[in-house]
Design a protein around this motif. Structure first.
Motif, PDB file in Angstrom:
ATOM      1  N   TRP A  27       0.790  -1.019  -0.134  1.00  0.00           N
ATOM      2  CA  TRP A  27      -0.678   0.066   0.004  1.00  0.00           C
ATOM      3  C   TRP A  27       0.768   1.058  -0.345  1.00  0.00           C
ATOM      4  CZ3 TRP A  27      -0.826   3.962   3.019  1.00  0.00           C
ATOM      5  CH2 TRP A  27      -1.791   4.419   2.847  1.00  0.00           C
ATOM      6  N   ARG A  28       1.776   1.643   0.934  1.00  0.00           N
ATOM      7  CA  ARG A  28       2.945   2.082   0.641  1.00  0.00           C
ATOM      8  C   ARG A  28       3.119   3.012  -0.766  1.00  0.00           C
ATOM      9  NH1 ARG A  28       5.291   1.457   6.489  1.00  0.00           N
ATOM     10  NH2 ARG A  28       3.620   2.488   8.125  1.00  0.00           N
ATOM     11  N   GLN A  29       3.708   1.491  -0.965  1.00  0.00           N
ATOM     12  CA  GLN A  29       4.747   1.737  -2.222  1.00  0.00           C
ATOM     13  C   GLN A  29       3.694   2.462  -3.438  1.00  0.00           C
ATOM     14  OE1 GLN A  29       7.487   1.698  -1.471  1.00  0.00           O
ATOM     15  NE2 GLN A  29       8.225   0.376  -3.708  1.00  0.00           N
ATOM     16  N   ALA A  30       2.640   1.681  -3.379  1.00  0.00           N
ATOM     17  CA  ALA A  30       1.606   2.777  -4.130  1.00  0.00           C
ATOM     18  C   ALA A  30       0.819   3.446  -4.148  1.00  0.00           C
ATOM     19  CB  ALA A  30       0.144   1.905  -4.425  1.00  0.00           C
ATOM     20  N   HIS A  31       0.553   4.003  -2.649  1.00  0.00           N
ATOM     21  CA  HIS A  31       0.568   5.628  -2.327  1.00  0.00           C
ATOM     22  C   HIS A  31       1.861   6.268  -2.764  1.00  0.00           C
ATOM     23  CE1 HIS A  31       0.458   8.996   0.074  1.00  0.00           C
ATOM     24  NE2 HIS A  31      -1.308   9.160  -0.330  1.00  0.00           N
ATOM     25  N   ARG A  32       2.799   6.020  -3.043  1.00  0.00           N
ATOM     26  CA  ARG A  32       3.935   6.708  -3.436  1.00  0.00           C
ATOM     27  C   ARG A  32       3.955   6.366  -5.004  1.00  0.00           C
ATOM     28  NH1 ARG A  32       7.825   4.040  -0.225  1.00  0.00           N
ATOM     29  NH2 ARG A  32       7.829   4.385   1.981  1.00  0.00           N
ATOM     30  N   ARG A  33       4.040   6.158  -5.546  1.00  0.00           N
ATOM     31  CA  ARG A  33       3.776   5.706  -7.269  1.00  0.00           C
ATOM     32  C   ARG A  33       2.215   6.336  -7.820  1.00  0.00           C
ATOM     33  NH1 ARG A  33       2.548   0.521  -7.767  1.00  0.00           N
ATOM     34  NH2 ARG A  33       4.030  -0.071  -6.515  1.00  0.00           N
ATOM     35  N   ALA A  34       1.341   6.458  -7.103  1.00  0.00           N
ATOM     36  CA  ALA A  34       0.363   7.536  -7.325  1.00  0.00           C
ATOM     37  C   ALA A  34       0.182   8.597  -7.176  1.00  0.00           C
ATOM     38  CB  ALA A  34      -1.144   7.190  -6.235  1.00  0.00           C
ATOM     39  N   TRP A  35       1.037   9.652  -5.766  1.00  0.00           N
ATOM     40  CA  TRP A  35       1.273  10.801  -5.462  1.00  0.00           C
ATOM     41  C   TRP A  35       2.331  11.215  -6.372  1.00  0.00           C
ATOM     42  CZ3 TRP A  35      -2.156  13.877  -4.912  1.00  0.00           C
ATOM     43  CH2 TRP A  35      -3.405  13.676  -4.527  1.00  0.00           C
ATOM     44  N   ARG A  36       3.083  11.018  -6.768  1.00  0.00           N
ATOM     45  CA  ARG A  36       4.479  11.404  -7.424  1.00  0.00           C
ATOM     46  C   ARG A  36       4.155  11.764  -8.780  1.00  0.00           C
ATOM     47  NH1 ARG A  36       7.811   6.327  -9.201  1.00  0.00           N
ATOM     48  NH2 ARG A  36       7.608   5.919  -6.982  1.00  0.00           N
ATOM     49  N   SER A  37       4.985  13.013  -8.729  1.00  0.00           N
ATOM     50  CA  SER A  37       4.570  13.937 -10.287  1.00  0.00           C
ATOM     51  C   SER A  37       4.248  13.776 -11.091  1.00  0.00           C
ATOM     52  CB  SER A  37       5.143  15.393 -10.122  1.00  0.00           C
ATOM     53  OG  SER A  37       4.990  16.287 -10.702  1.00  0.00           O
ATOM     54  N   PRO A  38       3.191  13.572 -12.148  1.00  0.00           N
ATOM     55  CA  PRO A  38       3.721  12.689 -13.409  1.00  0.00           C
ATOM     56  C   PRO A  38       4.121  13.551 -15.159  1.00  0.00           C
ATOM     57  CG  PRO A  38       1.107  13.461 -13.678  1.00  0.00           C
ATOM     58  CD  PRO A  38       2.530  13.831 -12.238  1.00  0.00           C
ATOM     59  N   GLY A  39       4.390  14.569 -14.195  1.00  0.00           N
ATOM     60  CA  GLY A  39       5.318  15.191 -14.910  1.00  0.00           C
ATOM     61  C   GLY A  39       4.465  17.101 -15.497  1.00  0.00           C
ATOM     62  N   ARG A  40       5.168  17.764 -15.661  1.00  0.00           N
ATOM     63  CA  ARG A  40       5.182  19.325 -15.414  1.00  0.00           C
ATOM     64  C   ARG A  40       3.827  19.586 -16.466  1.00  0.00           C
ATOM     65  NH1 ARG A  40       5.919  23.914 -18.659  1.00  0.00           N
ATOM     66  NH2 ARG A  40       6.223  25.768 -16.545  1.00  0.00           N
ATOM     67  N   GLU A  41       4.144  18.747 -17.865  1.00  0.00           N
ATOM     68  CA  GLU A  41       2.444  18.991 -18.781  1.00  0.00           C
ATOM     69  C   GLU A  41       1.354  18.598 -18.490  1.00  0.00           C
ATOM     70  OE1 GLU A  41       4.787  17.672 -19.497  1.00  0.00           O
ATOM     71  OE2 GLU A  41       5.926  19.628 -20.620  1.00  0.00           O
ATOM     72  N   VAL A  42       1.449  17.579 -17.828  1.00  0.00           N
ATOM     73  CA  VAL A  42       0.398  17.342 -16.746  1.00  0.00           C
ATOM     74  C   VAL A  42      -0.773  17.758 -15.812  1.00  0.00           C
ATOM     75  CG1 VAL A  42      -0.624  15.041 -15.815  1.00  0.00           C
ATOM     76  CG2 VAL A  42       0.955  14.600 -17.570  1.00  0.00           C
ATOM     77  N   VAL A  43       0.873  18.094 -14.561  1.00  0.00           N
ATOM     78  CA  VAL A  43      -0.015  18.524 -13.675  1.00  0.00           C
ATOM     79  C   VAL A  43      -0.348  20.085 -14.246  1.00  0.00           C
ATOM     80  CG1 VAL A  43       1.495  20.086 -11.871  1.00  0.00           C
ATOM     81  CG2 VAL A  43       2.273  17.927 -11.937  1.00  0.00           C
ATOM     82  N   LEU A  44       0.147  20.840 -15.126  1.00  0.00           N
ATOM     83  CA  LEU A  44      -0.443  22.091 -15.625  1.00  0.00           C
ATOM     84  C   LEU A  44      -2.029  21.610 -16.040  1.00  0.00           C
ATOM     85  CD1 LEU A  44       2.561  24.351 -17.188  1.00  0.00           C
ATOM     86  CD2 LEU A  44       1.769  23.928 -14.597  1.00  0.00           C
ATOM     87  N   ARG A  45      -1.929  20.785 -16.569  1.00  0.00           N
ATOM     88  CA  ARG A  45      -3.037  20.539 -17.361  1.00  0.00           C
ATOM     89  C   ARG A  45      -4.521  20.250 -16.410  1.00  0.00           C
ATOM     90  NH1 ARG A  45      -2.508  17.420 -21.158  1.00  0.00           N
ATOM     91  NH2 ARG A  45      -2.404  15.241 -19.594  1.00  0.00           N
ATOM     92  N   ARG A  46      -3.774  19.733 -15.451  1.00  0.00           N
ATOM     93  CA  ARG A  46      -4.532  19.264 -14.113  1.00  0.00           C
ATOM     94  C   ARG A  46      -5.112  20.401 -13.442  1.00  0.00           C
ATOM     95  NH1 ARG A  46      -2.845  13.145 -11.448  1.00  0.00           N
ATOM     96  NH2 ARG A  46      -2.803  11.582 -13.474  1.00  0.00           N
ATOM     97  N   LEU A  47      -4.235  20.990 -13.330  1.00  0.00           N
ATOM     98  CA  LEU A  47      -4.445  22.217 -12.853  1.00  0.00           C
ATOM     99  C   LEU A  47      -4.787  23.652 -12.855  1.00  0.00           C
ATOM    100  CD1 LEU A  47      -2.936  24.074  -9.610  1.00  0.00           C
ATOM    101  CD2 LEU A  47      -1.393  24.656 -11.766  1.00  0.00           C
ATOM    102  N   ALA A  48      -5.197  23.676 -14.216  1.00  0.00           N
ATOM    103  CA  ALA A  48      -5.885  24.456 -15.063  1.00  0.00           C
ATOM    104  C   ALA A  48      -7.313  23.654 -15.237  1.00  0.00           C
ATOM    105  CB  ALA A  48      -5.756  24.779 -16.730  1.00  0.00           C
ATOM    106  N   ARG A  49      -7.789  22.636 -15.299  1.00  0.00           N
ATOM    107  CA  ARG A  49      -9.196  21.800 -14.670  1.00  0.00           C
ATOM    108  C   ARG A  49     -10.068  22.207 -13.598  1.00  0.00           C
ATOM    109  NH1 ARG A  49     -13.710  21.092 -17.342  1.00  0.00           N
ATOM    110  NH2 ARG A  49     -14.969  18.951 -16.818  1.00  0.00           N
ATOM    111  N   ALA A  50      -8.684  21.704 -12.326  1.00  0.00           N
ATOM    112  CA  ALA A  50      -8.912  21.721 -11.410  1.00  0.00           C
ATOM    113  C   ALA A  50      -9.842  23.213 -10.846  1.00  0.00           C
ATOM    114  CB  ALA A  50      -8.267  21.899 -10.347  1.00  0.00           C
ATOM    115  N   GLU A  51      -9.325  24.370 -10.910  1.00  0.00           N
ATOM    116  CA  GLU A  51      -9.447  26.050 -11.029  1.00  0.00           C
ATOM    117  C   GLU A  51     -10.960  26.086 -11.391  1.00  0.00           C
ATOM    118  OE1 GLU A  51      -6.280  27.906 -12.350  1.00  0.00           O
ATOM    119  OE2 GLU A  51      -4.640  28.023 -10.222  1.00  0.00           O
TER     120      GLU A  51
END
Length: 71
Positions: A27-51
């Motif tokens: 579970w700890r390994q899966a949690h770390r992998r899930a919250w690891r940053s996927p990349g700048r473009e993905v983060v920016l796209r998610r941030l824009a959609r969240a806003e």
């Protein structure tokens, strides 16, 4: 041998689980992998959609991880 205060001295209600430590590790390994940053473009796209939805990045990402689909 006496029971500690607050204990009735009866047998345990559940059997000990020999796989508990392994599941916690997985579970700890899966949690770390899930919250690891996927990349700048993905983060920016998610941030824009969240806003646009009025959510925080964390809440939006959590929804994606829980439901397995984008809002």
């Amino acid at each position: 041998m006496t029971a500690p205060p607050g204990h009735n001295g009866g047998p345990p209600l559940e059997e000990p689980d020999p796989e508990e430590g392994w599941r916690l590790h997985c579970w700890r390994q899966a949690h770390r992998r899930a919250w690891r940053s996927p990349g700048r473009e993905v983060v920016l796209r998610r941030l824009a959609r969240a806003e646009a939805l009025g959510m925080s990045y964390h809440d939006y990402t959590l929804e994606i991880l829980e439901r397995g689909r984008y809002l």
